[in-house]
Design a protein around this motif. Sequence first.
Motif, mmCIF file in Angstrom:
data_model
loop_
_atom_site.group_PDB
_atom_site.id
_atom_site.type_symbol
_atom_site.label_atom_id
_atom_site.label_comp_id
_atom_site.label_asym_id
_atom_site.label_seq_id
_atom_site.Cartn_x
_atom_site.Cartn_y
_atom_site.Cartn_z
ATOM 1 N N VAL A 12 33.583 51.291 47.053
ATOM 2 C CA VAL A 12 32.570 50.245 47.134
ATOM 3 C C VAL A 12 32.411 49.850 48.596
ATOM 4 O O VAL A 12 33.355 49.976 49.384
ATOM 5 N N GLN A 13 31.254 49.384 48.958
ATOM 6 C CA GLN A 13 31.033 48.906 50.321
ATOM 7 C C GLN A 13 31.402 47.429 50.419
ATOM 8 O O GLN A 13 31.439 46.709 49.409
ATOM 9 N N THR A 14 31.654 46.990 51.622
ATOM 10 C CA THR A 14 31.942 45.573 51.828
ATOM 11 C C THR A 14 30.788 44.735 51.283
ATOM 12 O O THR A 14 29.613 45.100 51.424
ATOM 13 N N GLY A 15 31.160 43.666 50.635
ATOM 14 C CA GLY A 15 30.171 42.809 50.000
ATOM 15 C C GLY A 15 29.831 43.201 48.581
ATOM 16 O O GLY A 15 29.171 42.444 47.863
ATOM 17 N N GLY A 16 30.272 44.374 48.156
ATOM 18 C CA GLY A 16 29.976 44.846 46.821
ATOM 19 C C GLY A 16 30.928 44.303 45.773
ATOM 20 O O GLY A 16 31.833 43.513 46.074
ATOM 21 N N SER A 17 30.727 44.735 44.527
ATOM 22 C CA SER A 17 31.507 44.242 43.396
ATOM 23 C C SER A 17 32.034 45.400 42.561
ATOM 24 O O SER A 17 31.413 46.465 42.487
ATOM 25 N N LEU A 18 33.167 45.169 41.947
ATOM 26 C CA LEU A 18 33.755 46.107 40.991
ATOM 27 C C LEU A 18 34.396 45.312 39.872
ATOM 28 O O LEU A 18 34.829 44.172 40.080
ATOM 29 N N ARG A 19 34.503 45.939 38.702
ATOM 30 C CA ARG A 19 35.231 45.326 37.594
ATOM 31 C C ARG A 19 36.275 46.310 37.079
ATOM 32 O O ARG A 19 35.948 47.462 36.785
ATOM 33 N N LEU A 20 37.484 45.851 36.995
ATOM 34 C CA LEU A 20 38.569 46.636 36.440
ATOM 35 C C LEU A 20 38.854 46.171 35.012
ATOM 36 O O LEU A 20 38.717 44.993 34.703
ATOM 37 N N SER A 21 39.266 47.116 34.174
ATOM 38 C CA SER A 21 39.614 46.803 32.791
ATOM 39 C C SER A 21 41.035 47.243 32.501
ATOM 40 O O SER A 21 41.503 48.245 33.053
ATOM 41 N N CYS A 22 41.686 46.513 31.629
ATOM 42 C CA CYS A 22 43.045 46.845 31.207
ATOM 43 C C CYS A 22 43.109 46.637 29.701
ATOM 44 O O CYS A 22 43.078 45.500 29.219
ATOM 45 N N VAL A 23 43.178 47.734 28.954
ATOM 46 C CA VAL A 23 43.304 47.660 27.505
ATOM 47 C C VAL A 23 44.787 47.637 27.167
ATOM 48 O O VAL A 23 45.549 48.524 27.570
ATOM 49 N N VAL A 24 45.194 46.623 26.426
ATOM 50 C CA VAL A 24 46.601 46.393 26.127
ATOM 51 C C VAL A 24 46.850 46.670 24.655
ATOM 52 O O VAL A 24 46.109 46.199 23.794
#
Length: 126
Positions: A12-24
């Motif tokens: 991702v570039q600076t200023g961008g967004s990401l979402r991480l997921s964790c299935v438990v």
Amino acid sequence: QVQLVQSGGGSVQTGGSLRLSCVVSEVMYNSNCIAWFRQAPGKEREGVLSIYIGAGTTYGDDSMKARFTISQDKSKNTVYLQMNNHKMEDSAMYYCGAGPWSECRDSPPESEFFYWGQGVQVSVSS
């Protein structure tokens, strides 16, 4: 069988967004603390944000909460880490961990989290 399976991450570039997921796995989901940690090369693993699954209470230092949000979808046994306005220093391996509810706090102790996801890489570039 206890499992934490992560997804998301990437470049991702600076200023961008990401979402991480964790299935438990369900056996772990209902009575524990799920925390996100990150580890940059040459640095110790540090806590990012944590959530007590039972009450949905979230924890984290103000510096992390300013750009990151932890949330859950109980119907999917999934905990998310939404990361916004990325900075170069966010580049790291990100891990979700499961531990006792008593360890949910602003800076969760890595040593008390016994189950871990496989980790995903987040790389931030300018």
